[in-house]
Design a protein around this motif. Structure first.
Motif, mmCIF file in Angstrom:
data_model
loop_
_atom_site.group_PDB
_atom_site.id
_atom_site.type_symbol
_atom_site.label_atom_id
_atom_site.label_comp_id
_atom_site.label_asym_id
_atom_site.label_seq_id
_atom_site.Cartn_x
_atom_site.Cartn_y
_atom_site.Cartn_z
ATOM 1 N N ASP A 67 -26.975 32.276 65.231
ATOM 2 C CA ASP A 67 -25.786 31.651 64.653
ATOM 3 C C ASP A 67 -26.051 31.177 63.228
ATOM 4 O OD1 ASP A 67 -24.206 32.095 66.810
ATOM 5 O OD2 ASP A 67 -24.321 30.073 67.642
ATOM 6 N N GLU A 74 -9.967 33.854 60.944
ATOM 7 C CA GLU A 74 -11.207 33.542 61.657
ATOM 8 C C GLU A 74 -11.468 34.521 62.790
ATOM 9 O OE1 GLU A 74 -11.493 29.579 63.069
ATOM 10 O OE2 GLU A 74 -11.365 28.656 61.083
ATOM 11 N N ALA A 112 -14.698 36.819 63.097
ATOM 12 C CA ALA A 112 -15.570 36.678 64.269
ATOM 13 C C ALA A 112 -15.802 38.034 64.935
ATOM 14 C CB ALA A 112 -14.963 35.697 65.256
ATOM 15 N N CYS A 165 -19.575 37.328 66.324
ATOM 16 C CA CYS A 165 -20.034 35.959 66.515
ATOM 17 C C CYS A 165 -18.866 35.103 66.989
ATOM 18 C CB CYS A 165 -20.615 35.398 65.220
ATOM 19 S SG CYS A 165 -19.400 35.235 63.896
ATOM 20 N N SER A 166 -19.126 33.825 67.213
ATOM 21 C CA SER A 166 -18.079 32.910 67.661
ATOM 22 C C SER A 166 -17.209 32.472 66.487
ATOM 23 C CB SER A 166 -18.699 31.676 68.314
ATOM 24 O OG SER A 166 -19.397 30.919 67.339
ATOM 25 N N ARG A 167 -15.987 32.041 66.810
ATOM 26 C CA ARG A 167 -15.097 31.522 65.768
ATOM 27 C C ARG A 167 -15.664 30.246 65.160
ATOM 28 N NH1 ARG A 167 -8.814 31.348 67.225
ATOM 29 N NH2 ARG A 167 -8.897 30.378 65.152
ATOM 30 N N VAL A 186 -17.816 31.136 62.220
ATOM 31 C CA VAL A 186 -16.968 31.501 61.080
ATOM 32 C C VAL A 186 -16.346 30.252 60.471
ATOM 33 C CG1 VAL A 186 -14.889 32.731 60.367
ATOM 34 C CG2 VAL A 186 -16.479 33.795 61.977
#
Length: 253
Positions: free
Chosen positions: A18, A47, A51, A56-58, A61
């Motif tokens: 992350d 977003e 993402a 990846c996760s919001r 972002v």
């Protein structure tokens, strides 16, 4: 033998991932903005789309976009998204600066367009602006300066042809009146007047803003050897410009 090196805890793989993605998203967006690929006013992908693009996760972002907003590169609008901001220019109140250099200091490309140039006899308003006692020939010039692909300011200028007769033969198609005058006519004094005004229709059209939008206007007269050379009115969109003055405490008498 026991290893004496300090025990450094390694973050879990997902946390490290992350962190690296956060920096990658941050760097990618910065590069696109600073390179000019994403111009002021450009809407950054949502977003959810970023993402998906970066897998990846919001939240990751969101952290990157929040950091970019804190640095002033983007602005986040509720329910609308994130947009590249227009850099805010700063002018020194007591300096006569070349507008081209102001624009280039923002990292943006400069352009200039002449809108109108008229040689005529001065009227009462002209004489007031130029400090003339009687009617005299003047040159009335209107032009627009651009930063990137957006209008930066409108210039409305009167030139006293009795003081600068060579200006009558200059087309001002390639060079703006300001630097032309600075390179040819020595000035000994200047006067600045700063006003807040609402954009009228011609100014709003030139600046690509709505009629009535607050604008910052800098009016300046320059003179040499007792004769006024020029009066110029520079009109900037208020939200994209600031004036700066540096001063020191006055000394007690």
């Amino acid at each position: 033998m026991q290893d004496a090196s300090p025990n450094v805890e390694t973050p879990p793989a997902d946390v490290a991932s992350d962190l690296s993605l956060h920096q990658r998203i941050l760097g990618d967006i910065e590069d696109r903005i600073l390179s000019g690929e994403w111009q002021p006013g450009f809407r950054i992908p949502f977003e959810v789309d970023l993402a998906e693009q970066y897998k990846c996760s919001r939240m990751t972002v969101n952290k990157a976009l929040t950091q970019l907003a804190k640095t002033g590169l983007i602005e986040r609008r509720r329910k609308s998204g994130s947009y590249v901001t227009q850099p805010r220019a700063q002018s020194a109140v007591l300096e006569i600066r070349d507008i081209k250099l102001e624009v280039q200091s923002l990292g943006l490309a400069y352009d200039y367009k002449l809108s109108a140039k008229t040689r005529r006899r001065s009227n009462a308003e002209d004489r007031s602006r130029l400090g003339l006692d009687a009617a005299a020939p003047i040159l009335d010039v209107t032009c627009t300066h651009f930063a990137g692909n957006r209008p930066f300011c409108v210039e409305q200028r009167l030139i006293n042809l009795a003081a600068v007769p060579d200006a009558a033969a200059e087309s001002f198609e390639e060079v703006a009146p300001g630097p032309w005058l600075l390179n040819r006519v020595p000035w000994s004094a200047a006067e600045h007047t700063i006003r807040a005004v609402a954009a009228d229709e011609p100014v709003a059209t030139a600046l690509d803003i709505a009629v009535g939008t607050p604008c910052l206007t800098v009016e300046r007269r320059t003179w040499s050897n007792g004769s006024y050379i020029t009066h110029v009115r520079l009109i900037y969109p208020g939200e994209r410009h600031a004036l700066v003055a540096n001063f020191t405490p006055s000394q007690p008498k």
